[in-house]
Design an enzyme around this catalytic site. Sequence first.
Site, PDB file in Angstrom:
ATOM      1  N   TYR A  42       0.704  -1.191   0.073  1.00 33.70           N
ATOM      2  CA  TYR A  42       0.024   0.211  -0.182  1.00 33.70           C
ATOM      3  C   TYR A  42       0.591   1.215  -0.050  1.00 33.70           C
ATOM      4  CZ  TYR A  42      -3.990   3.286   1.220  1.00 33.70           C
ATOM      5  OH  TYR A  42      -4.707   4.209   1.279  1.00 33.70           O
ATOM      6  N   HIS A  99       1.383   4.318  -3.188  1.00 29.68           N
ATOM      7  CA  HIS A  99       1.043   5.802  -2.740  1.00 29.68           C
ATOM      8  C   HIS A  99       2.440   6.303  -2.862  1.00 29.68           C
ATOM      9  CE1 HIS A  99      -2.728   4.243  -1.385  1.00 29.68           C
ATOM     10  NE2 HIS A  99      -3.277   5.612  -1.755  1.00 29.68           N
ATOM     11  N   TYR A 130      -3.552  16.168   2.338  1.00 29.12           N
ATOM     12  CA  TYR A 130      -4.132  14.763   2.294  1.00 29.12           C
ATOM     13  C   TYR A 130      -2.988  13.887   2.974  1.00 29.12           C
ATOM     14  CZ  TYR A 130      -6.721  10.874   0.272  1.00 29.12           C
ATOM     15  OH  TYR A 130      -7.386   9.536  -0.244  1.00 29.12           O
ATOM     16  N   TRP A 187      -7.262   3.660 -10.552  1.00 31.11           N
ATOM     17  CA  TRP A 187      -6.836   3.786  -9.411  1.00 31.11           C
ATOM     18  C   TRP A 187      -7.295   2.530  -8.261  1.00 31.11           C
ATOM     19  CZ3 TRP A 187      -2.221   5.068  -7.572  1.00 31.11           C
ATOM     20  CH2 TRP A 187      -2.122   4.738  -6.380  1.00 31.11           C
ATOM     21  N   TRP A 188      -8.735   2.697  -8.502  1.00 32.33           N
ATOM     22  CA  TRP A 188      -9.448   1.816  -7.398  1.00 32.33           C
ATOM     23  C   TRP A 188      -9.323   0.327  -8.011  1.00 32.33           C
ATOM     24  CZ3 TRP A 188     -15.029   4.694  -7.447  1.00 32.33           C
ATOM     25  CH2 TRP A 188     -14.925   5.678  -6.460  1.00 32.33           C
TER      26      TRP A 188
END
Length: 105
Positions: free
Chosen positions: A19, A23, A42, A77-78
């Site tokens: 993960y 990112h 963010y 992206w999802w």
Amino acid sequence: MMQRVALKMKLHAGQAEEYKRRHDELWPEMKELLKGIGVEDYAIFLDEETNILFASLKIDDPALLDTLPQHPTTKRWWAYMADIMDANPDNSPVSVPLSEVFYLP
């Protein structure tokens, strides 16, 4: 005026490193999309004990976040992330909005 938005998601066990890697290599077009609707500050945090991801961001108009699901970059992206976290049938992350109960400016 910037508004704070927070939510939680769930990472699959053993996927923290992957993960983070994904990112760290966030696609430029995804960054542009988020910045383009006014997302600032963010951050995503991981509770390693529960695999819960806590995300927070600032945005002038939170309603603009509702435009993201229709964007092809978001959908890609999802799909890219769906194998390492809890996802809905459309690959969007299962996310729970969180209510602010305290803020110290």
